[in-house]
Design a protein around this motif. Structure first.
Motif, PDB file in Angstrom:
ATOM      1  N   HIS A 196       0.654  -1.458  -0.258  1.00 46.58           N
ATOM      2  CA  HIS A 196       0.168   0.380   0.211  1.00 46.58           C
ATOM      3  C   HIS A 196       1.085   1.607  -0.239  1.00 46.58           C
ATOM      4  CE1 HIS A 196      -3.549  -3.223   1.060  1.00 46.58           C
ATOM      5  NE2 HIS A 196      -2.656  -3.182   1.702  1.00 46.58           N
ATOM      6  N   GLN A 197       1.751   0.955  -0.904  1.00 50.33           N
ATOM      7  CA  GLN A 197       3.003   2.150  -1.112  1.00 50.33           C
ATOM      8  C   GLN A 197       2.124   3.455  -1.614  1.00 50.33           C
ATOM      9  OE1 GLN A 197       5.703   2.817   1.080  1.00 50.33           O
ATOM     10  NE2 GLN A 197       4.072   1.727   2.367  1.00 50.33           N
ATOM     11  N   PRO A 203       2.996   0.235   9.446  1.00 48.41           N
ATOM     12  CA  PRO A 203       2.054   1.315   8.594  1.00 48.41           C
ATOM     13  C   PRO A 203       2.004   2.630   9.591  1.00 48.41           C
ATOM     14  CG  PRO A 203       1.686  -0.757   9.601  1.00 48.41           C
ATOM     15  CD  PRO A 203       2.120  -1.123   9.935  1.00 48.41           C
ATOM     16  N   GLY A 204       1.651   3.767   8.162  1.00 53.12           N
ATOM     17  CA  GLY A 204       1.646   5.055   8.946  1.00 53.12           C
ATOM     18  C   GLY A 204       3.169   5.186   9.277  1.00 53.12           C
ATOM     19  N   GLN A 205       3.996   4.629   9.128  1.00 51.97           N
ATOM     20  CA  GLN A 205       5.405   5.660   9.697  1.00 51.97           C
ATOM     21  C   GLN A 205       6.409   5.374   8.107  1.00 51.97           C
ATOM     22  OE1 GLN A 205       7.470   4.085  13.059  1.00 51.97           O
ATOM     23  NE2 GLN A 205       5.880   4.098  13.951  1.00 51.97           N
ATOM     24  N   GLN A 206       6.788   6.825   7.900  1.00 55.20           N
ATOM     25  CA  GLN A 206       8.132   6.184   6.474  1.00 55.20           C
ATOM     26  C   GLN A 206       6.657   5.867   5.677  1.00 55.20           C
ATOM     27  OE1 GLN A 206      11.209   4.580   8.077  1.00 55.20           O
ATOM     28  NE2 GLN A 206      12.622   6.848   8.881  1.00 55.20           N
ATOM     29  N   PHE A 233       8.271  -6.753  18.488  1.00 50.33           N
ATOM     30  CA  PHE A 233       9.541  -7.087  18.753  1.00 50.33           C
ATOM     31  C   PHE A 233      10.822  -6.718  18.286  1.00 50.33           C
ATOM     32  CE2 PHE A 233       6.517 -10.250  19.450  1.00 50.33           C
ATOM     33  CZ  PHE A 233       6.400 -10.986  20.806  1.00 50.33           C
ATOM     34  N   PHE A 234      10.915  -5.202  16.982  1.00 50.79           N
ATOM     35  CA  PHE A 234      11.847  -4.679  16.798  1.00 50.79           C
ATOM     36  C   PHE A 234      11.277  -3.520  16.337  1.00 50.79           C
ATOM     37  CE2 PHE A 234      11.780  -9.583  15.781  1.00 50.79           C
ATOM     38  CZ  PHE A 234      12.532  -9.819  16.304  1.00 50.79           C
ATOM     39  N   ALA A 235      12.535  -3.238  16.519  1.00 55.29           N
ATOM     40  CA  ALA A 235      12.921  -1.704  15.803  1.00 55.29           C
ATOM     41  C   ALA A 235      12.802  -1.105  14.581  1.00 55.29           C
ATOM     42  CB  ALA A 235      13.683  -0.645  16.930  1.00 55.29           C
ATOM     43  N   LEU A 236      11.626  -1.764  13.884  1.00 55.84           N
ATOM     44  CA  LEU A 236      11.912  -1.929  12.157  1.00 55.84           C
ATOM     45  C   LEU A 236      10.862  -0.384  12.180  1.00 55.84           C
ATOM     46  CD1 LEU A 236      11.260  -5.801  11.776  1.00 55.84           C
ATOM     47  CD2 LEU A 236      13.750  -3.632  11.690  1.00 55.84           C
TER      48      LEU A 236
END
Length: 307
Positions: A68-69, A145-148, A304-307
């Protein structure tokens, strides 16, 4: 002769529409007709591509795919990365990072429909292309979703598609997803991830290597194999379902014009794309974490991951 088929199809087109011509291929003869002068003539392939059931069979990875980009023709905004660190690897055990401005890429992508022959027809109905990549420093934008949104990611529909971006960076054993850009050897070549879709056609997932000579901007091979572990190493295909028909550096502008032919095949089954992308039963293991898209197949792991 066969290796010149692609170039003949485009650069000799004004001559080809005046009369029929033939283009020799290793396993047959591709006849170029002038039925429709407004369309490109057929493209030749040297080897017949077989139908594949696994979307990963062509060596592509969807590890950092985010659906959904926004629809746009700019993947990474070149102006945002003029002063970015540019990290590339030319072999598995060393990556070179510099402050040199990464080159701009001007991409033209031509989809073709390929049957069981040496001729491919111009795909003159809309194909959806999604392209994503690392930033020049080898890191991916957020998978949440919603980030960068749209950062080094783009989607476009058409029959001949154009994109602008900057050269991607290399990732290591953490696949460009390490905290704060941290990564470890072994490294792989920098690539553009391309997902092509069209109703009635098999979805095609590709990794397009973009490794360049720093001074001449000519295409450069990656030495040795990709040694980021069996989980990351994708199948090696004898004939990739794409062809770089043009790679034209412009040193003065620090840019490269690339024309890419992409070969699509008729759909053999109607399995949903999600099922094709998500083939693992357990997510988080290297066999899935660095091959399949976490944001699609195991979105809960993003907690669980800073992605």
């Amino acid at each position: 002769m066969s290796k010149y088929c692609y170039l003949l199809s485009f650069f000799l087109y004004p001559l080809l529409i005046q009369a029929d011509a033939t283009c020799a291929a290793e396993d047959g003869v591709c006849t170029l007709t002038n039925d429709e002068a407004s369309h490109p003539p057929p493209a030749c392939r040297t080897v017949v591509l077989s139908f594949v059931h696994d979307i990963y069979s062509n060596g592509g990875s969807a590890q950092a795919y985010k659906p959904h980009q926004p629809e746009k023709n700019e993947i990474c905004n070149p102006l945002l990365y003029e002063s970015s660190r540019y990290r590339t690897a030319t072999w598995p055990f060393f990556s070179f990072s510099s402050s040199a401005r990464p080159p701009q890429l001007n991409l033209t992508i031509q989809p073709w429909r390929c049957e069981e022959s040496t001729c491919c027809e111009w795909q003159n109905s809309n194909v959806t292309l999604e392209i994503w990549q690392t930033r020049p420093d080898g890191t991916y934008s957020s998978l949440r979703p919603g980030q960068q949104e749209g950062d080094c990611r783009a989607r476009q529909q058409g029959n001949t598609l154009t994109f602008t971006t900057v050269a991607p960076g290399s990732t290591g054993s953490l696949g460009g997803l390490g905290p704060y850009g941290y990564d470890l050897a072994p490294y792989g070549p920098p690539v553009l991830h391309i997902l092509a879709q069209h109703p009635g056609m098999e979805p095609l997932l590709l990794n397009l290597p973009i490794l360049t000579q720093r001074t001449t901007l000519e295409s450069k091979p990656f030495h040795y194999s990709d040694w980021r572990g069996a989980a990351w190493t994708q199948p090696q295909v004898d004939v990739a379902p794409y062809h770089i028909a043009l790679w034209e550096p412009n040193i003065a502008e620090n840019s490269i014009d690339i024309h890419l032919d992409v070969y699509l095949q008729p759909q053999k089954d109607r399995v949903f794309l999600t099922k094709k992308l998500c083939r693992s039963w357990i997510y988080g293991l290297p066999s899935s974490f660095f091959v399949e898209p976490i944001s699609v197949c195991a979105a809960s792991m993003l907690d669980f991951f800073a992605l």
